[in-house]
Design an enzyme around this catalytic site. Structure first.
Site, PDB file in Angstrom:
ATOM      1  N   SER A  42       0.862  -1.193   0.000  1.00 21.53           N
ATOM      2  CA  SER A  42       0.000   0.000   0.000  1.00 21.53           C
ATOM      3  C   SER A  42       0.891   1.233   0.000  1.00 21.53           C
ATOM      4  O   SER A  42       2.071   1.159   0.365  1.00 21.53           O
ATOM      5  CB  SER A  42      -0.837  -0.025   1.285  1.00 21.53           C
ATOM      6  OG  SER A  42      -1.460   1.216   1.516  1.00 21.53           O
TER       7      SER A  42
ATOM      8  N   TYR B 280      -2.100  -1.413  10.656  1.00 23.70           N
ATOM      9  CA  TYR B 280      -2.052  -1.537   9.191  1.00 23.70           C
ATOM     10  C   TYR B 280      -0.746  -0.958   8.647  1.00 23.70           C
ATOM     11  O   TYR B 280      -0.055  -1.588   7.844  1.00 23.70           O
ATOM     12  CB  TYR B 280      -3.267  -0.809   8.610  1.00 23.70           C
ATOM     13  CG  TYR B 280      -3.480  -0.958   7.124  1.00 23.70           C
ATOM     14  CD1 TYR B 280      -4.310  -1.966   6.627  1.00 23.70           C
ATOM     15  CD2 TYR B 280      -2.887  -0.093   6.210  1.00 23.70           C
ATOM     16  CE1 TYR B 280      -4.534  -2.095   5.263  1.00 23.70           C
ATOM     17  CE2 TYR B 280      -3.106  -0.223   4.851  1.00 23.70           C
ATOM     18  CZ  TYR B 280      -3.925  -1.220   4.379  1.00 23.70           C
ATOM     19  OH  TYR B 280      -4.143  -1.348   3.019  1.00 23.70           O
TER      20      TYR B 280
HETATM   21  P1  NAD Z   1     -11.420  -6.503   0.346  1.00 26.25           P
HETATM   22  O1  NAD Z   1     -11.983  -6.358   1.720  1.00 26.25           O
HETATM   23  O2  NAD Z   1     -12.271  -6.204  -0.836  1.00 26.25           O
HETATM   24  O3  NAD Z   1     -10.840  -7.967   0.162  1.00 26.25           O
HETATM   25  C1  NAD Z   1      -9.992  -8.554   1.111  1.00 26.25           C
HETATM   26  C2  NAD Z   1     -10.184 -10.059   1.064  1.00 26.25           C
HETATM   27  O4  NAD Z   1      -9.289 -10.630   2.043  1.00 26.25           O
HETATM   28  C3  NAD Z   1     -11.613 -10.479   1.451  1.00 26.25           C
HETATM   29  O5  NAD Z   1     -12.126 -11.399   0.500  1.00 26.25           O
HETATM   30  C4  NAD Z   1     -11.426 -11.124   2.811  1.00 26.25           C
HETATM   31  O6  NAD Z   1     -12.360 -12.174   3.074  1.00 26.25           O
HETATM   32  C5  NAD Z   1      -9.997 -11.640   2.715  1.00 26.25           C
HETATM   33  N1  NAD Z   1      -9.441 -11.835   4.048  1.00 26.25           N
HETATM   34  C6  NAD Z   1      -9.368 -10.920   5.041  1.00 26.25           C
HETATM   35  N2  NAD Z   1      -8.887 -11.497   6.137  1.00 26.25           N
HETATM   36  C7  NAD Z   1      -8.648 -12.795   5.848  1.00 26.25           C
HETATM   37  C8  NAD Z   1      -8.164 -13.898   6.578  1.00 26.25           C
HETATM   38  N3  NAD Z   1      -7.894 -13.805   7.884  1.00 26.25           N
HETATM   39  N4  NAD Z   1      -8.009 -15.079   5.959  1.00 26.25           N
HETATM   40  C9  NAD Z   1      -8.341 -15.214   4.657  1.00 26.25           C
HETATM   41  N5  NAD Z   1      -8.835 -14.211   3.905  1.00 26.25           N
HETATM   42  C10 NAD Z   1      -8.980 -13.018   4.504  1.00 26.25           C
HETATM   43  O7  NAD Z   1     -10.100  -5.605   0.367  1.00 26.25           O
HETATM   44  P2  NAD Z   1      -9.180  -5.015  -0.803  1.00 26.25           P
HETATM   45  O8  NAD Z   1      -9.350  -3.566  -0.781  1.00 26.25           O
HETATM   46  O9  NAD Z   1      -9.343  -5.764  -2.067  1.00 26.25           O
HETATM   47  O10 NAD Z   1      -7.736  -5.298  -0.165  1.00 26.25           O
HETATM   48  C11 NAD Z   1      -6.851  -6.281  -0.642  1.00 26.25           C
HETATM   49  C12 NAD Z   1      -5.428  -5.883  -0.254  1.00 26.25           C
HETATM   50  O11 NAD Z   1      -5.109  -4.633  -0.862  1.00 26.25           O
HETATM   51  C13 NAD Z   1      -5.219  -5.708   1.246  1.00 26.25           C
HETATM   52  O12 NAD Z   1      -3.966  -6.245   1.623  1.00 26.25           O
HETATM   53  C14 NAD Z   1      -5.194  -4.206   1.405  1.00 26.25           C
HETATM   54  O13 NAD Z   1      -4.429  -3.802   2.509  1.00 26.25           O
HETATM   55  C15 NAD Z   1      -4.553  -3.779   0.097  1.00 26.25           C
HETATM   56  N6  NAD Z   1      -4.812  -2.395  -0.265  1.00 26.25           N
HETATM   57  C16 NAD Z   1      -6.091  -1.962  -0.446  1.00 26.25           C
HETATM   58  C17 NAD Z   1      -6.296  -0.639  -0.764  1.00 26.25           C
HETATM   59  C18 NAD Z   1      -7.661  -0.095  -0.963  1.00 26.25           C
HETATM   60  O14 NAD Z   1      -7.786   1.134  -1.020  1.00 26.25           O
HETATM   61  N7  NAD Z   1      -8.695  -0.914  -1.105  1.00 26.25           N
HETATM   62  C19 NAD Z   1      -5.221   0.238  -0.901  1.00 26.25           C
HETATM   63  C20 NAD Z   1      -3.938  -0.233  -0.728  1.00 26.25           C
HETATM   64  C21 NAD Z   1      -3.748  -1.566  -0.402  1.00 26.25           C
END
Ligand code: NAD
Length: 256
Positions: free
Chosen positions: A138, A151
């Protein structure tokens, strides 16, 4: 002219957190590039749906529990040439109110699990002489925001882990890189808007512009497909020398 072959034909990829958001887009992209994809998530129904969409297989585990990771049989029953460490979640609170249990849970899923998964799959990648580790970090792997102690520290840790994996994989065909988006249009961000409104004492409608995108030059959310495109690139041809790097997709946030 011979017909072009999809670049990841014959490769197997494991994508964590692939039932939603960025992970789902990554699973679709790697599958379109020819890989057989394992869709890993703790949400069984959604993981099954995505696996069906991408013609892959689903795996169910809570990545916060090392015993569930062990039970997957990675490196023995399941091999993968590509590991995308993507699963994650957010918890927002000032440090003095941040529950230690929530802090530890974020670190288990977003830092310990990537280590455990890489540890299990690396021997197979080394034996094959080829592997790709891509970690969805991120902008918070490089910058801090108030109220996100777990985080931000987990993502900074993931940046360090990726660099160590890059050094150890060098000369054995295995690269390790991070992709660092700013705010992406996914449920994780949509869920944060209400929490941020409470923490900052402002209306939910002002959170996107005044809080989430306040430091971002490009005033829009990143789309999951854009992140998936970068992951696909890092797994594709011509990337053997790209390792230990961190690819910011933050709309200029860290440029300022
Ligand atoms: P999201 O909530 O849409 O998806 C996350 C997925 O991870 C979900 O399907 C959830 O069930 C799964 N998950 C969470 N905890 C879990 C666990 N203990 N065991 C197994 N699965 C688990 O989120 P997203 O926005 O797609 O995020 C994905 C990644 O991208 C994360 O690492 C997040 O930190 C990173 N990220 C997101 C953003 C953003 O703005 N959305 C920005 C930078 C980085």
């Amino acid at each position: 002219m011979p017909e072009s072959v999809a670049p990841l034909t014959g490769r197997t990829a494991l994508v964590t957190g692939a039932a939603s958001g960025i992970g789902r887009a990554v699973a679709a992209r790697l599958s379109a590039d020819g890989a057989h994809v394992f869709v890993l998530d703790r949400e069984e129904r959604e993981a099954k749906e995505v696996a069906a969409e991408v013609g892959g297989e689903h795996l169910v585990a809570d990545l916060g529990d090392p015993r569930e990771i062990d039970a997957l049989g990675l490196g023995t029953e399941i091999r993968a040439d590509i590991l995308v460490n993507n699963a994650g979640f957010q918890h927002v609170a000032p440090v003095e109110d941040f529950e230690p249990v929530a802090f530890a849970a974020i670190h288990r899923v977003m830092l310990q699990a990537p280590f455990l998964l890489a540890r299990a799959l690396l021997p197979g990648m080394y034996a094959a002489g080829w592997g790709r580790l891509v970690h969805v970090s991120s902008a918070h792997g490089h910058r801090a925001s108030a109220y996100k102690s777990a985080y931000v520290s987990a993502k900074h840790g993931l940046e360090g882990l990726s660099k160590v994996l890059a050094l150890e994989g060098a000369g054995r065909g295995v690269t390790s890189n991070t992709v660092c988006p700013g705010y992406v249009r996914t449920p994780l961000v949509e869920d944060q808007i209400a929490d941020q409104a409470t923490s900052h004492g402002i209306a939910e409608s002002d959170v996107l512009h005044d809080v989430l995108l306040a430091r971002t030059a490009v005033k829009r959310l990143v789309e999951p497909d854009e992140v998936a495109g970068m992951v696909g690139f890092l797994c594709g041809p011509g990337t053997d020398s790209i390792t230990g790097t961190s690819h910011l997709m933050d709309g200029g946030w860290t440029a300022a």
